[in-house]
Design an enzyme around this catalytic site. Sequence first.
Site, PDB file in Angstrom:
ATOM      1  CG  ASP A  69      -0.287  -0.386   2.511  1.00 52.85           C
ATOM      2  OD1 ASP A  69       0.961  -0.444   2.542  1.00 52.85           O
ATOM      3  OD2 ASP A  69      -0.992  -0.625   3.498  1.00 52.85           O
ATOM      4  CG  ASN A 100      -8.914  -1.336  11.774  1.00 54.55           C
ATOM      5  OD1 ASN A 100      -7.894  -1.905  11.361  1.00 54.55           O
ATOM      6  ND2 ASN A 100      -9.433  -0.283  11.173  1.00 54.55           N
ATOM      7  CG  HIS A 119      -5.740  -1.915   8.656  1.00 56.24           C
ATOM      8  ND1 HIS A 119      -5.953  -0.676   9.209  1.00 56.24           N
ATOM      9  CD2 HIS A 119      -4.405  -2.098   8.693  1.00 56.24           C
ATOM     10  CE1 HIS A 119      -4.794  -0.145   9.549  1.00 56.24           C
ATOM     11  NE2 HIS A 119      -3.837  -0.995   9.257  1.00 56.24           N
ATOM     12  CD  GLU A 137      -8.801   1.123   7.598  1.00 55.39           C
ATOM     13  OE1 GLU A 137      -8.670   0.155   8.365  1.00 55.39           O
ATOM     14  OE2 GLU A 137      -8.376   2.257   7.863  1.00 55.39           O
TER      15      GLU A 137
END
Length: 263
Positions: free
Chosen positions: A67, A136, A138, A143
């Site tokens: 990313d 979380n 990811h 996400e």
Amino acid sequence: MQIVLCRDAEEAAELVAARILCRLREKPELVLGLATGSTPLGVYRRLREACQRGEVSFARVHTFNLDEYLDLPADHPQSYRTFMRQHLFEGIDIPPDQVYFPPSEGNDLRARCAAFERRIAELGGIDVQLLGMGRNGHIGFNEPTSSLASRTRVKTLTDKTLRDNARFYGPDETQPVLAVTMGIGTIMEAREILLQAYGSAKAEAVREAVEGPVSSYFPASALQLHPRVGAYLDPDAASLLGMRDYYGRARALQQQLEADGRL
Ligand code: GLP
């Protein structure tokens, strides 16, 4: 998932680096998927050191990073391209034109994301994908609620991720709220995935990823559907796992079979 309970993050980084170096010796034209963040730093240091000692060469390796933040220039201190240059690429012998990042500047992003995916396929797919994960769940910047079949695309960051990463930006710096990330479907096509998680801040995420239901609400749980994932954990990250004793016992038995040359 093979859960590897390690003494500490150093032992885990040693095992992950050893695995990559072993794959590299077997296949000098290895295609590596790379991650950013604090988690893989110990692995990158070991890869640099092995290369500098002349034990391995990355001259024929291609890398694909997971990313990058949208619109951060390549030389911005917080860009993932800067991070990778500093922590890995400057210390190994990889030619710069064999290093790939998802397109994160300019236009035609959708078409260029598709071209990024095509380039992975042209090189025969990712052999080994390194992964960390967000609190979380990811992976990359997929996400919660990202499609489990998603491909490389632009993704909006959640408030939780923005808060977790806010510490890297000065008061007068603008923090990007968008990123371009490999999709979960892209990640799942790697032949082998090495996930690392360290520290108590990741303990709940590790429990969800390993023992929770498969759900797009917790993207790392998708790894349960992959046939070859090693999850390398330090004791704090593993502390909330319900089947911790079993994982430890299973690893010891597996090591015995390996030592006996039976695997
Ligand atoms: C970022 C990256 C992820 C990384 C995560 C965890 O959000 N996009 O790829 O896994 O941070 O970061 P850290 O390793 O610093 O905990």
